[in-house]
Design a protein around this motif. Sequence first.
Motif, PDB file in Angstrom:
ATOM      1  N   ASP A  18      46.807  35.586  34.885  1.00  0.00           N
ATOM      2  CA  ASP A  18      47.379  36.845  35.379  1.00  0.00           C
ATOM      3  C   ASP A  18      46.324  37.701  36.070  1.00  0.00           C
ATOM      4  O   ASP A  18      46.589  38.313  37.110  1.00  0.00           O
ATOM      5  N   GLY A  19      45.126  37.746  35.486  1.00  0.00           N
ATOM      6  CA  GLY A  19      44.041  38.515  36.092  1.00  0.00           C
ATOM      7  C   GLY A  19      43.628  37.952  37.441  1.00  0.00           C
ATOM      8  O   GLY A  19      43.368  38.704  38.395  1.00  0.00           O
ATOM      9  N   MET A  20      43.567  36.625  37.532  1.00  0.00           N
ATOM     10  CA  MET A  20      43.201  35.975  38.786  1.00  0.00           C
ATOM     11  C   MET A  20      44.255  36.231  39.864  1.00  0.00           C
ATOM     12  O   MET A  20      43.927  36.488  41.028  1.00  0.00           O
ATOM     13  N   ILE A  21      45.514  36.166  39.483  1.00  0.00           N
ATOM     14  CA  ILE A  21      46.587  36.409  40.446  1.00  0.00           C
ATOM     15  C   ILE A  21      46.476  37.831  41.005  1.00  0.00           C
ATOM     16  O   ILE A  21      46.583  38.057  42.215  1.00  0.00           O
ATOM     17  N   THR A  22      46.235  38.792  40.114  1.00  0.00           N
ATOM     18  CA  THR A  22      46.086  40.181  40.549  1.00  0.00           C
ATOM     19  C   THR A  22      44.927  40.330  41.522  1.00  0.00           C
ATOM     20  O   THR A  22      45.035  40.993  42.565  1.00  0.00           O
ATOM     21  N   LEU A  23      43.796  39.698  41.202  1.00  0.00           N
ATOM     22  CA  LEU A  23      42.620  39.768  42.065  1.00  0.00           C
ATOM     23  C   LEU A  23      42.878  39.107  43.409  1.00  0.00           C
ATOM     24  O   LEU A  23      42.586  39.678  44.472  1.00  0.00           O
ATOM     25  N   LEU A  24      43.441  37.915  43.406  1.00  0.00           N
ATOM     26  CA  LEU A  24      43.637  37.160  44.642  1.00  0.00           C
ATOM     27  C   LEU A  24      44.675  37.802  45.552  1.00  0.00           C
ATOM     28  O   LEU A  24      44.611  37.655  46.776  1.00  0.00           O
ATOM     29  N   HIS A  25      45.617  38.515  44.961  1.00  0.00           N
ATOM     30  CA  HIS A  25      46.628  39.194  45.770  1.00  0.00           C
ATOM     31  C   HIS A  25      46.049  40.366  46.564  1.00  0.00           C
ATOM     32  O   HIS A  25      46.723  40.920  47.431  1.00  0.00           O
ATOM     33  N   THR A  26      44.811  40.745  46.274  1.00  0.00           N
ATOM     34  CA  THR A  26      44.174  41.819  47.046  1.00  0.00           C
ATOM     35  C   THR A  26      43.665  41.319  48.397  1.00  0.00           C
ATOM     36  O   THR A  26      43.263  42.111  49.244  1.00  0.00           O
ATOM     37  N   VAL A  27      43.672  40.003  48.580  1.00  0.00           N
ATOM     38  CA  VAL A  27      43.200  39.411  49.837  1.00  0.00           C
ATOM     39  C   VAL A  27      44.418  38.957  50.644  1.00  0.00           C
ATOM     40  O   VAL A  27      45.111  38.025  50.241  1.00  0.00           O
ATOM     41  N   PRO A  28      44.687  39.576  51.776  1.00  0.00           N
ATOM     42  CA  PRO A  28      45.891  39.263  52.556  1.00  0.00           C
ATOM     43  C   PRO A  28      46.009  37.800  52.974  1.00  0.00           C
ATOM     44  O   PRO A  28      47.120  37.288  53.136  1.00  0.00           O
ATOM     45  N   SER A  29      44.870  37.135  53.151  1.00  0.00           N
ATOM     46  CA  SER A  29      44.902  35.745  53.626  1.00  0.00           C
ATOM     47  C   SER A  29      45.113  34.734  52.503  1.00  0.00           C
ATOM     48  O   SER A  29      45.190  33.535  52.753  1.00  0.00           O
ATOM     49  N   PHE A  30      45.198  35.211  51.257  1.00  0.00           N
ATOM     50  CA  PHE A  30      45.402  34.324  50.115  1.00  0.00           C
ATOM     51  C   PHE A  30      46.860  34.349  49.664  1.00  0.00           C
ATOM     52  O   PHE A  30      47.514  35.400  49.702  1.00  0.00           O
ATOM     53  N   GLU A  31      47.336  33.220  49.208  1.00  0.00           N
ATOM     54  CA  GLU A  31      48.667  33.137  48.602  1.00  0.00           C
ATOM     55  C   GLU A  31      48.589  32.239  47.373  1.00  0.00           C
ATOM     56  O   GLU A  31      48.213  31.065  47.478  1.00  0.00           O
ATOM     57  N   VAL A  32      48.901  32.767  46.206  1.00  0.00           N
ATOM     58  CA  VAL A  32      48.943  31.959  44.983  1.00  0.00           C
ATOM     59  C   VAL A  32      50.299  31.265  44.946  1.00  0.00           C
ATOM     60  O   VAL A  32      51.345  31.907  44.834  1.00  0.00           O
ATOM     61  N   VAL A  33      50.274  29.943  45.065  1.00  0.00           N
ATOM     62  CA  VAL A  33      51.529  29.185  45.177  1.00  0.00           C
ATOM     63  C   VAL A  33      51.963  28.557  43.864  1.00  0.00           C
ATOM     64  O   VAL A  33      53.039  27.970  43.774  1.00  0.00           O
ATOM     65  N   GLY A  34      51.122  28.674  42.820  1.00  0.00           N
ATOM     66  CA  GLY A  34      51.506  28.121  41.533  1.00  0.00           C
ATOM     67  C   GLY A  34      50.390  28.228  40.518  1.00  0.00           C
ATOM     68  O   GLY A  34      49.253  28.548  40.858  1.00  0.00           O
ATOM     69  N   PHE A  35      50.738  28.002  39.260  1.00  0.00           N
ATOM     70  CA  PHE A  35      49.731  27.970  38.208  1.00  0.00           C
ATOM     71  C   PHE A  35      50.174  26.995  37.123  1.00  0.00           C
ATOM     72  O   PHE A  35      51.357  26.683  36.988  1.00  0.00           O
ATOM     73  N   SER A  36      49.191  26.510  36.367  1.00  0.00           N
ATOM     74  CA  SER A  36      49.453  25.556  35.297  1.00  0.00           C
ATOM     75  C   SER A  36      48.641  25.942  34.073  1.00  0.00           C
ATOM     76  O   SER A  36      47.497  26.386  34.191  1.00  0.00           O
ATOM     77  N   LEU A  37      49.233  25.740  32.894  1.00  0.00           N
ATOM     78  CA  LEU A  37      48.548  26.031  31.636  1.00  0.00           C
ATOM     79  C   LEU A  37      48.024  24.766  30.976  1.00  0.00           C
ATOM     80  O   LEU A  37      47.403  24.821  29.921  1.00  0.00           O
ATOM     81  N   ASN A  38      48.269  23.609  31.594  1.00  0.00           N
ATOM     82  CA  ASN A  38      47.691  22.346  31.136  1.00  0.00           C
ATOM     83  C   ASN A  38      47.482  21.447  32.342  1.00  0.00           C
ATOM     84  O   ASN A  38      47.939  21.753  33.446  1.00  0.00           O
ATOM     85  N   GLY A  39      46.780  20.332  32.124  1.00  0.00           N
ATOM     86  CA  GLY A  39      46.426  19.475  33.253  1.00  0.00           C
ATOM     87  C   GLY A  39      47.286  18.249  33.417  1.00  0.00           C
ATOM     88  O   GLY A  39      46.951  17.360  34.197  1.00  0.00           O
ATOM     89  N   SER A  40      48.406  18.183  32.720  1.00  0.00           N
ATOM     90  CA  SER A  40      49.165  16.939  32.643  1.00  0.00           C
ATOM     91  C   SER A  40      49.724  16.454  33.980  1.00  0.00           C
ATOM     92  O   SER A  40      49.773  15.263  34.239  1.00  0.00           O
ATOM     93  N   SER A  41      50.170  17.356  34.832  1.00  0.00           N
ATOM     94  CA  SER A  41      50.808  16.918  36.074  1.00  0.00           C
ATOM     95  C   SER A  41      50.278  17.686  37.289  1.00  0.00           C
ATOM     96  O   SER A  41      51.013  17.948  38.242  1.00  0.00           O
ATOM     97  N   LEU A  42      49.013  18.024  37.262  1.00  0.00           N
ATOM     98  CA  LEU A  42      48.441  18.843  38.326  1.00  0.00           C
ATOM     99  C   LEU A  42      48.481  18.152  39.687  1.00  0.00           C
ATOM    100  O   LEU A  42      48.708  18.810  40.711  1.00  0.00           O
TER     101      LEU A  42
END
Length: 220
Positions: A18-42
């Motif tokens: 959540d903190g990373m999403i908030t930070l990255l949303h401050t950059v207009p050229s960035f778009e967070v397209v997804g997140f994962s809480l485990n590595g099973s199907s990355l």
Amino acid sequence: MTDKIRIHLADDHKVLIDGMITLLHTVPSFEVVGFSLNGSSLFEEVTTNGANILILDISMPEKDGIEVVKEFAKKGFPCKVIILSSYDDLKIIKELMKLGTSGYLTKKCAGENIIEAIHTVTNGEEYFCKSVREKIFNTVTIDNPKFNKTGATIIAILTERELEIITLIALEFSGKEISEKLYITTNTVETHRKNIMKKLKAKNTISLVKFAIKNKLISS
């Protein structure tokens, strides 16, 4: 309109996500397209959402970050990978760099460096936070006593990585030897070499050697 840099986050702590999403949303050229809480199907997730950058923790449930990178290396990297971890063990860093990751940051330095890291990696270069760079640099110094860290005399147009590479070139290390010593690919070494030549307006390797001697990167 310039295409946005598509970013996928993978960490087992939702608060950090959540903190990373908030930070990255401050950059207009960035778009967070997804997140994962485990590595099973990355692999499937970043392939599906078209992420350009995966920011990946090492300590993940079901499949840890190292296993994820090994899978990417085997199948072909669907995006570039930046490791964001509490670990700064050189053995782990070496392994992940050899597998083909593009960057490595510790969580202590992520807040002030992650945006720069994403831009750097997107431009085709590697990114290491300061503590990781120092660990890598120290291993080069130990392996080769002639390797001299630069002082204030070096012109500021070269990055720290470029200074490392120009010094090793001047010391007659081959591209393969430089890649092994700095834990990067030979293609990346060649890209850096071309960038160095362009920045210094150097015509050949002899010009690079003269530059290294003049700026006391190596002894004459």
